[in-house]
Design a protein around this motif. Sequence first.
Motif, PDB file in Angstrom:
ATOM      1  N   THR A  27       0.818  -1.192  -0.026  1.00  0.00           N
ATOM      2  CA  THR A  27       0.139   0.077  -0.027  1.00  0.00           C
ATOM      3  C   THR A  27       0.843   1.160  -0.086  1.00  0.00           C
ATOM      4  N   GLY A  28       2.261   1.155   0.535  1.00  0.00           N
ATOM      5  CA  GLY A  28       3.135   2.145   0.529  1.00  0.00           C
ATOM      6  C   GLY A  28       3.300   2.464  -1.096  1.00  0.00           C
ATOM      7  N   LEU A  74      -5.987   5.915   2.324  1.00  0.00           N
ATOM      8  CA  LEU A  74      -5.037   4.736   2.597  1.00  0.00           C
ATOM      9  C   LEU A  74      -3.994   5.444   3.668  1.00  0.00           C
ATOM     10  N   ASN A  75      -3.769   6.416   3.638  1.00  0.00           N
ATOM     11  CA  ASN A  75      -2.635   6.874   4.665  1.00  0.00           C
ATOM     12  C   ASN A  75      -3.336   6.717   6.031  1.00  0.00           C
ATOM     13  N   HIS A  76      -4.637   6.939   6.334  1.00  0.00           N
ATOM     14  CA  HIS A  76      -5.324   6.887   7.554  1.00  0.00           C
ATOM     15  C   HIS A  76      -5.290   5.411   8.030  1.00  0.00           C
ATOM     16  N   LEU A  77      -5.667   4.549   6.929  1.00  0.00           N
ATOM     17  CA  LEU A  77      -5.860   2.909   7.401  1.00  0.00           C
ATOM     18  C   LEU A  77      -4.506   2.503   7.742  1.00  0.00           C
ATOM     19  N   LEU A  78      -3.509   2.901   7.144  1.00  0.00           N
ATOM     20  CA  LEU A  78      -1.910   2.506   7.461  1.00  0.00           C
ATOM     21  C   LEU A  78      -1.856   2.956   8.907  1.00  0.00           C
ATOM     22  N   LEU A 125      -1.903  -3.458 -10.510  1.00  0.00           N
ATOM     23  CA  LEU A 125      -0.721  -4.795 -10.279  1.00  0.00           C
ATOM     24  C   LEU A 125      -0.652  -4.518  -8.911  1.00  0.00           C
ATOM     25  N   PHE A 126      -0.289  -3.496  -8.311  1.00  0.00           N
ATOM     26  CA  PHE A 126      -0.138  -2.996  -6.959  1.00  0.00           C
ATOM     27  C   PHE A 126      -1.207  -3.157  -6.127  1.00  0.00           C
ATOM     28  N   ILE A 127      -2.359  -2.982  -6.692  1.00  0.00           N
ATOM     29  CA  ILE A 127      -3.610  -2.873  -5.595  1.00  0.00           C
ATOM     30  C   ILE A 127      -3.916  -4.433  -5.570  1.00  0.00           C
ATOM     31  N   THR A 128      -3.939  -5.139  -6.722  1.00  0.00           N
ATOM     32  CA  THR A 128      -4.150  -6.359  -6.480  1.00  0.00           C
ATOM     33  C   THR A 128      -3.388  -7.252  -5.691  1.00  0.00           C
ATOM     34  N   LYS A 129      -2.179  -7.039  -5.729  1.00  0.00           N
ATOM     35  CA  LYS A 129      -1.168  -7.523  -4.676  1.00  0.00           C
ATOM     36  C   LYS A 129      -1.573  -7.296  -3.369  1.00  0.00           C
ATOM     37  N   ALA A 130      -1.799  -6.142  -3.117  1.00  0.00           N
ATOM     38  CA  ALA A 130      -2.114  -5.459  -1.906  1.00  0.00           C
ATOM     39  C   ALA A 130      -3.536  -6.058  -1.313  1.00  0.00           C
ATOM     40  N   ILE A 131      -4.598  -6.413  -2.160  1.00  0.00           N
ATOM     41  CA  ILE A 131      -5.807  -6.779  -1.771  1.00  0.00           C
ATOM     42  C   ILE A 131      -5.472  -8.269  -1.321  1.00  0.00           C
ATOM     43  N   PHE A 132      -4.718  -9.100  -2.132  1.00  0.00           N
ATOM     44  CA  PHE A 132      -4.315 -10.603  -1.748  1.00  0.00           C
ATOM     45  C   PHE A 132      -3.689 -10.432  -0.175  1.00  0.00           C
ATOM     46  N   LEU A 133      -2.793  -9.551  -0.130  1.00  0.00           N
ATOM     47  CA  LEU A 133      -2.041  -9.369   0.930  1.00  0.00           C
ATOM     48  C   LEU A 133      -2.885  -9.173   2.219  1.00  0.00           C
ATOM     49  N   ALA A 134      -3.714  -8.119   1.867  1.00  0.00           N
ATOM     50  CA  ALA A 134      -4.774  -7.529   2.925  1.00  0.00           C
ATOM     51  C   ALA A 134      -5.627  -8.851   3.408  1.00  0.00           C
ATOM     52  N   PRO A 140      -9.459  -6.547   6.774  1.00  0.00           N
ATOM     53  CA  PRO A 140     -10.665  -6.196   5.947  1.00  0.00           C
ATOM     54  C   PRO A 140     -10.938  -4.878   5.423  1.00  0.00           C
ATOM     55  N   GLU A 141     -10.784  -3.981   6.206  1.00  0.00           N
ATOM     56  CA  GLU A 141     -10.864  -2.554   5.762  1.00  0.00           C
ATOM     57  C   GLU A 141     -10.040  -2.129   4.811  1.00  0.00           C
ATOM     58  N   LEU A 142      -8.738  -2.650   4.678  1.00  0.00           N
ATOM     59  CA  LEU A 142      -8.074  -2.279   3.821  1.00  0.00           C
ATOM     60  C   LEU A 142      -8.159  -2.987   2.384  1.00  0.00           C
ATOM     61  N   ALA A 143      -8.514  -4.249   2.510  1.00  0.00           N
ATOM     62  CA  ALA A 143      -9.074  -4.967   1.351  1.00  0.00           C
ATOM     63  C   ALA A 143     -10.112  -4.260   0.664  1.00  0.00           C
ATOM     64  N   GLN A 144     -11.225  -3.954   1.580  1.00  0.00           N
ATOM     65  CA  GLN A 144     -12.620  -3.368   0.770  1.00  0.00           C
ATOM     66  C   GLN A 144     -12.262  -2.120   0.202  1.00  0.00           C
ATOM     67  N   ASN A 145     -11.267  -1.063   0.821  1.00  0.00           N
ATOM     68  CA  ASN A 145     -10.880   0.096   0.281  1.00  0.00           C
ATOM     69  C   ASN A 145     -10.201  -0.283  -1.135  1.00  0.00           C
ATOM     70  N   LEU A 146      -9.191  -1.051  -0.965  1.00  0.00           N
ATOM     71  CA  LEU A 146      -8.742  -1.204  -2.265  1.00  0.00           C
ATOM     72  C   LEU A 146      -9.491  -1.995  -3.464  1.00  0.00           C
ATOM     73  N   ILE A 147     -10.383  -2.779  -3.050  1.00  0.00           N
ATOM     74  CA  ILE A 147     -11.410  -3.426  -3.955  1.00  0.00           C
ATOM     75  C   ILE A 147     -12.219  -2.220  -4.569  1.00  0.00           C
ATOM     76  N   ASN A 148     -12.541  -1.305  -4.085  1.00  0.00           N
ATOM     77  CA  ASN A 148     -13.493  -0.272  -4.318  1.00  0.00           C
ATOM     78  C   ASN A 148     -12.527   0.518  -5.199  1.00  0.00           C
ATOM     79  N   PHE A 149     -11.132   0.938  -4.802  1.00  0.00           N
ATOM     80  CA  PHE A 149     -10.284   1.569  -5.696  1.00  0.00           C
ATOM     81  C   PHE A 149     -10.081   0.928  -7.104  1.00  0.00           C
ATOM     82  N   LEU A 150      -9.891  -0.237  -7.226  1.00  0.00           N
ATOM     83  CA  LEU A 150      -9.620  -1.131  -8.135  1.00  0.00           C
ATOM     84  C   LEU A 150     -10.669  -1.119  -9.220  1.00  0.00           C
ATOM     85  N   ALA A 151     -11.893  -1.248  -8.847  1.00  0.00           N
ATOM     86  CA  ALA A 151     -13.130  -0.909  -9.586  1.00  0.00           C
ATOM     87  C   ALA A 151     -13.027   0.301 -10.344  1.00  0.00           C
TER      88      ALA A 151
END
Length: 183
Positions: A27-28, A74-78, A125-134, A140-151
Amino acid sequence: MNAEEKYQAELKQSDIDHHTPTAGAMTGHIIANLVIHSLKINQASLFAKGSASLFLDEYAEKWLNFEKNEFEQLNHLLVNNGESIPTTTDQFKEFTMLEENGADKYNDGDDQLFALVKDFDTQTLFITKAIFLAEKEDWPELAQNLINFLAWIKEQIRLTQNFLGHDLREGLYNEEGDDDDDF
């Protein structure tokens, strides 16, 4: 521990995390990509000519606002989860995977617009990997944010590729040539 010692410890941990990788580290990279992509959107919106300038008149501000909001989220989530985030120009330059060049503002407007599409695609590419890792790290809150961002990014790619007269994946990354089995 003084401020400089804390920062050096953060850098050391960040280096370890980026070689592991973790959802926070990935996510960084996304955060750094957002900073650079925003600069590139701004540059193209100011310098693109032709029909690309009309497209950017409609979309650039929306893209910039969305990316700024995503950057903040993303900054706040991290930070809320004890993760370090890139906060300096050096860190943004180190962690981004997007390339920038001041001469690009003189490229054809459609070429500038397509460069932004390729950057969106790189970010996926980075978002997909970050979703997998999250998901793997039960974040879950990071994964959900990134899923929405990817869409959202995929929609921007589609809209822009349609405008440029390209097929959806034309000129973009192709997984078939990728030997990266890191996850």
